[in-house]
Design a protein around this motif. Structure first.
Motif, PDB file in Angstrom:
ATOM      1  N   UNK A   1       0.859  -1.187   0.000  1.00  0.00           N
ATOM      2  CA  UNK A   1       0.000   0.000   0.000  1.00  0.00           C
ATOM      3  C   UNK A   1       0.890   1.229   0.000  1.00  0.00           C
ATOM      4  N   UNK A   2       0.422   2.297  -0.613  1.00  0.00           N
ATOM      5  CA  UNK A   2       1.213   3.538  -0.651  1.00  0.00           C
ATOM      6  C   UNK A   2       1.220   4.222   0.714  1.00  0.00           C
ATOM      7  N   UNK A   3       0.095   4.168   1.394  1.00  0.00           N
ATOM      8  CA  UNK A   3      -0.012   4.782   2.716  1.00  0.00           C
ATOM      9  C   UNK A   3       0.736   3.943   3.747  1.00  0.00           C
ATOM     10  N   UNK A   4       1.563   4.573   4.568  1.00  0.00           N
ATOM     11  CA  UNK A   4       2.409   3.847   5.522  1.00  0.00           C
ATOM     12  C   UNK A   4       1.592   3.039   6.517  1.00  0.00           C
ATOM     13  N   UNK A   5       0.506   3.635   7.021  1.00  0.00           N
ATOM     14  CA  UNK A   5      -0.321   2.926   8.011  1.00  0.00           C
ATOM     15  C   UNK A   5      -0.953   1.686   7.395  1.00  0.00           C
ATOM     16  N   UNK A   6      -1.485   1.826   6.177  1.00  0.00           N
ATOM     17  CA  UNK A   6      -2.096   0.667   5.505  1.00  0.00           C
ATOM     18  C   UNK A   6      -1.034  -0.386   5.156  1.00  0.00           C
ATOM     19  N   UNK A   7       0.154   0.078   4.781  1.00  0.00           N
ATOM     20  CA  UNK A   7       1.247  -0.856   4.491  1.00  0.00           C
ATOM     21  C   UNK A   7       1.568  -1.699   5.719  1.00  0.00           C
ATOM     22  N   UNK A   8       1.628  -1.054   6.872  1.00  0.00           N
ATOM     23  CA  UNK A   8       1.903  -1.781   8.114  1.00  0.00           C
ATOM     24  C   UNK A   8       0.796  -2.791   8.406  1.00  0.00           C
ATOM     25  N   UNK A   9      -0.456  -2.423   8.171  1.00  0.00           N
ATOM     26  CA  UNK A   9      -1.588  -3.343   8.377  1.00  0.00           C
ATOM     27  C   UNK A   9      -1.476  -4.550   7.443  1.00  0.00           C
TER      28      UNK A   9
END
Length: 860
Positions: free
Chosen positions: A67-75
């Motif tokens: 995911x481009x968004x860091x928070x979504x990438x972590x999820x």
């Protein structure tokens, strides 16, 4: 419906089928993620499946992990790592097996999926043998597997932190160089290897430090520029560009031995993709040398620069410049104007070359301009204009002034050329001329003809309109002055604004022409001297009429595109009104009732368009400043929107503007702002504690405490204790932040400015009402934090100025020796001396001189 059918549905040209299939995939992903990824890898690995479906399966698998968004990438990462090890092994085995497929679409998708899994697992110490497996594949005799594995290595190198792969850099580099070698019979393998090398250049830094290994890399890349395959050549030149960015310091030997010749020949290549990369190489050289020059200029006299500037651009000028001038004539009249081509790339490179070598660019370019400025062939005519415009940033104004004086009549005449490309470049070049120091233009000789030509150009095609607007903006910024009685542009205001209003009546915004016209009106408004204020006031009424019309038509805007277009127009109109209000000051009261009515209506309809709300709030800010205490009558109706925006943490820019409005309200209302301060302080404290609100808003919130205190004076006593506690918490956060990361350093400096500005406002506000004694017990703590900041080498000038200002205010508040022991510290004397050494006339120097006198009196 099978998984293959669902995936096929996502590729359907029918929007309804596509949407239904997408929802089905999302449902499968959320209901049973392990089953979902297993199903995807099965479709990807199925040799009997259709190529587009297999590719879609691989892409969906990759998207499930990235995911481009860091928070979504972590999820996504955590979700994958929580999947049973057995399931993950099956997926990894499936994607690795797919690399052996003869289907190129499937192998490319598998390569992307492997890179996504690796980027998630390798940092956790898992799937540590994946690179070894891929490297083993590279030694196979099967060309398709070798290509797919090299491609995968490239994707991995592109997506993962270089430090994680550093221990395997030697083996990766060996395999990649072997694949890229000129002895490799397959050009497809060479292309995959060169691309992998391009992606791995950052983490082979240690190898570049070794001369022998560096020679091998450079030889391989240089030989690849001579490949019979165009794709390999393009990738090789891309490598050279990236190498120059990363390893300029190591390039002297290679420039002399090969790169000068290779790249100049490459710029002349008939294949445009190759020529573009060769031109980009020299643009990159210029970028690096401009940066080195900036670093050198920033150093203290006598200090040796950390890195040497080899002046490659200056050395290569005799070979590179004629090639660039030749390429300027290779315009394609049928090409899309937004399409990057060799003539545009050559123009950009020439501009960078001028910035790099300065005055020395002029002598060899001017003969080309003089020879072709009136050439019957429009290609050469346009190239002459473009070359002149491209060298205006770099040489000294004293060198350019006689050339500009000679060229202006011709350029003005060329606005009427029969060929649109020539007119466009002439308008752009005039914009560049007007961006120079205004002394370069003989206003009494050229201004009238220049304005006349530009007004005619405003009626031309959209791309020419946009450039003519740029000319107007530059002239207005340089010649205008809202505080002056008149300016050379005054007598043209009415005609220019009338033309701009006429050309913005249509709904066409091609090439941003309409937006440019509104920005030009805003610039004219903000720069207009006093004799133009009646014209600016008339413009404000006309713009307000248009704004009201857009609000009335909002209900008829059905589609998303229509609403976005309408929102963009509203933002343009609000921007003009903001500048009108700033220029007219209290005179805006004649239409302020109408403006506020329109703003309140707009805020009721613009809830889903944050940009429009932001621009509306900026207009409110200009009204507050212009009307001062008279704005009070609007506060009751506006306050709900203000409080809502302050609590809208997701739209942090709107929230930040709202924090600024609190400061504007307090400054304008003074003591009368006290009735609103309970609510203001409560919301500001909540925002400081929010984990959702962007940290970038918080320095402004701290500064806002100072604005409130300065406005309400001694009545700030009610909030003093809680404010001081918050500010000390910010001090502790700042003191505990240690990093060499530029963004973190920059933010910490912003935070410190906010802290010191808050203390300045509180100190001045309390002193004004005779309550300075409230801050005296805290002086030791405040001065102690300033001492810590003084010793921080990353301290910015803004922080220095704010600290010195605070020290001056503390001294001014306690002039009878109450805090003399703190003020006598050696570091304070050194800080003030540092501030006094700032540039003559700078605000830091002025503040330092004042603070020195205050400190001297208070510490006597």
């Amino acid at each position: 419906m099978s998984f293959a059918e669902i995936l096929a549905g996502t590729l359907s040209p029918d929007a309804g089928i596509r949407e239904q299939a997408t929802r089905a995939l999302e449902g499968a992903e959320s209901e049973n993620f392990p089953h979902y990824v297993l199903s995807l890898v099965q479709e990807l690995a199925s040799e009997g499946g259709q190529a587009p479906v297999r590719s879609a399966a691989g892409i969906a698998l990759k998207n499930a992990l990235t995911a481009r968004d860091e928070a979504r990438q972590e999820q996504h990462s955590q979700r994958w790592l929580q999947v049973d090890e057995g399931v993950r092994s099956q997926v990894k085995q499936g994607v690795l097996v797919t690399l052996g497929s003869e289907n190129r679409q499937a192998t490319t998708a598998a390569a992307q999926a492997i890179a996504a899994i690796t980027a998630t697992e390798l940092p956790q110490g898992q799937w540590s043998d994946v690179v070894a497996t891929l490297l083993q594949n590279v030694t196979t005799s099967r060309t398709s597997l070798k290509i797919a594995s090299l491609q995968t290595i490239g994707f991995i190198c592109e997506s993962i932190n270089p430090d994680i792969l550093a221990t395997q850099s030697n083996t990766i580099l060996t395999a990649v160089i072997q694949g890229a070698n000129s002895e490799e019979p397959s050009q497809e393998v060479r292309y995959a290897a060169i691309t992998a090398l391009l992606n791995s250049l950052e983490f082979v830094r240690q190898n570049f430090e070794n001369e022998g290994e560096r020679n091998v890399i450079m030889q391989t890349v240089c030989e690849a520029t001579q490949s019979p395959d165009t794709s390999v050549q393009v990738a090789a030149f891309e490598c050279l560009v990236r190498i120059m960015q990363l390893y300029y310091d190591k390039m002297r030997f290679y420039m002399e031995k090969a790169l000068y010749g290779l790249t100049v020949i490459g710029m002349k290549h008939e294949e445009e993709k190759i020529a573009l990369q060769a031109i980009e190489f020299w643009s990159t050289v210029c970028d690096e040398e401009i940066e080195l020059q900036i670093e050198e200029d920033a150093q203290e006299p006598g200090q040796q620069p950390e890195r040497e500037n080899f002046q490659f651009a200056k050395t290569a000028l005799p070979q590179v410049l004629p090639t660039l001038l030749f390429l300027l004539t290779k315009q394609d009249e049928d090409a899309d104007e937004d399409e990057w081509n060799v003539s545009m790339a050559a123009s950009t490179c020439l501009s960078l070359l001028a910035q790099t070598i300065g005055n020395e660019i002029v002598a060899p370019v001017i003969p080309f301009v003089e020879q072709h400025i009136r050439n019957p062939d429009w290609h050469y005519r346009e190239a002459a204009v473009m070359s002149f415009g491209s060298i205006l940033d770099g040489p000294d104004p004293s060198v350019l002034t006689p050339l500009v004086s000679q060229a202006l009549p011709v350029l003005i005449e060329m606005i009427k050329d029969q060929v649109v490309q020539v007119k466009d470049s002439a308008a752009w070049t005039l914009g560049r001329v007007c961006d120079l120091p205004i002394e370069c233009i003989q206003l009494d000789v050229h201004l009238h003809n220049l304005i006349s030509a530009i007004v005619i150009g405003l009626e031309d095609t959209p791309r020419i309109v946009a450039n003519c607007c740029w000319v107007i903006m530059n002239l207005a910024e340089q010649l205008g002055d809202a505080e002056a009685e008149t300016c050379p542009l005054s007598k043209y205001y009415e005609g220019i604004i009338a033309t701009l209003m006429r050309i913005t009546e249509s709904n066409v915004n091609e090439n941003n022409s309409r937006t440019s016209a509104y920005v030009a009106m805003a610039t004219l408004s903000s720069s207009g001297p006093k004799d133009t204020h009646p014209i600016v006031a008339k413009l404000g009424v006309a713009i307000l009429d248009r704004l009201d019309a857009t609000i009335a038509s909002f209900a008829q805007a059905v589609g998303t595109d229509d609403r976005l277009t309408l929102g963009e127009l509203q933002s343009n109109l609000l921007n003009v009104l903001t500048n009108v209000a700033r220029t007219l000051g209290h005179q805006i009261s004649e239409i302020s009732d109408r403006i506020m009515t329109s703003i309140l209506q707009l805020l009721n309809t613009a809830s889903k368009q944050a940009a429009v709300s932001e621009d509306a709030f900026l207009l409110v800010g200009s009204l507050i400043t212009a009307l001062e205490s008279s704005f009070t009558r609007y506060l009751e109706s506006f306050a709900p929107f203000l409080y809502s925006a302050l609590q809208n943490h997701e739209e942090y820019q709107l929230c930040s503007i709202s924090v600024g409005l609190i400061g504007d309200i307090c400054r304008s209302l003074g003591q009368d702002a006290a009735q609103y301060c309970d609510q203001f302080i409560t919301i500001l404290l909540q925002n400081l504690e929010s984990d959702v609100l962007s940290r970038d808003v918080k320095p402004g919130i701290l500064s806002c405490f100072g604005d409130i205190a300065l406005a309400i004076g001694g009545r700030f006593e009610t909030y003093f204790e809680v404010s001081f506690r918050v500010l000390m918490s910010a001090c502790n956060l700042s003191a505990g932040t240690s990093s060499m990361d530029y963004d973190i350093i920059d933010y910490n400096n912003q935070l410190r400015v906010g802290i010191f500005e808050a203390f300045v406002g509180i100190t001045q506000g309390l002193k004004a009402d005779g309550k300075a004694q409230l801050i005296q017990p805290q002086t030791q703590t405040i001065v102690g934090f300033m001492n810590f900041v003084y010793n921080d080498p990353t301290r910015s000038e803004d922080v220095t100025r704010a600290m010195i200002g605070l020290l001056g205010d503390l001294a001014d508040s306690f002039p009878n020796g109450e805090i003399r022991d703190y003020l006598r510290a050696d570091w304070i004397q050194a800080l003030v001396k540092e501030g006094r050494a700032s540039a003559r006339g700078s605000s830091t120097r002025v503040v330092s001189r004042w603070a020195r006198d205050m400190i001297k009196q208070a510490s006597a």
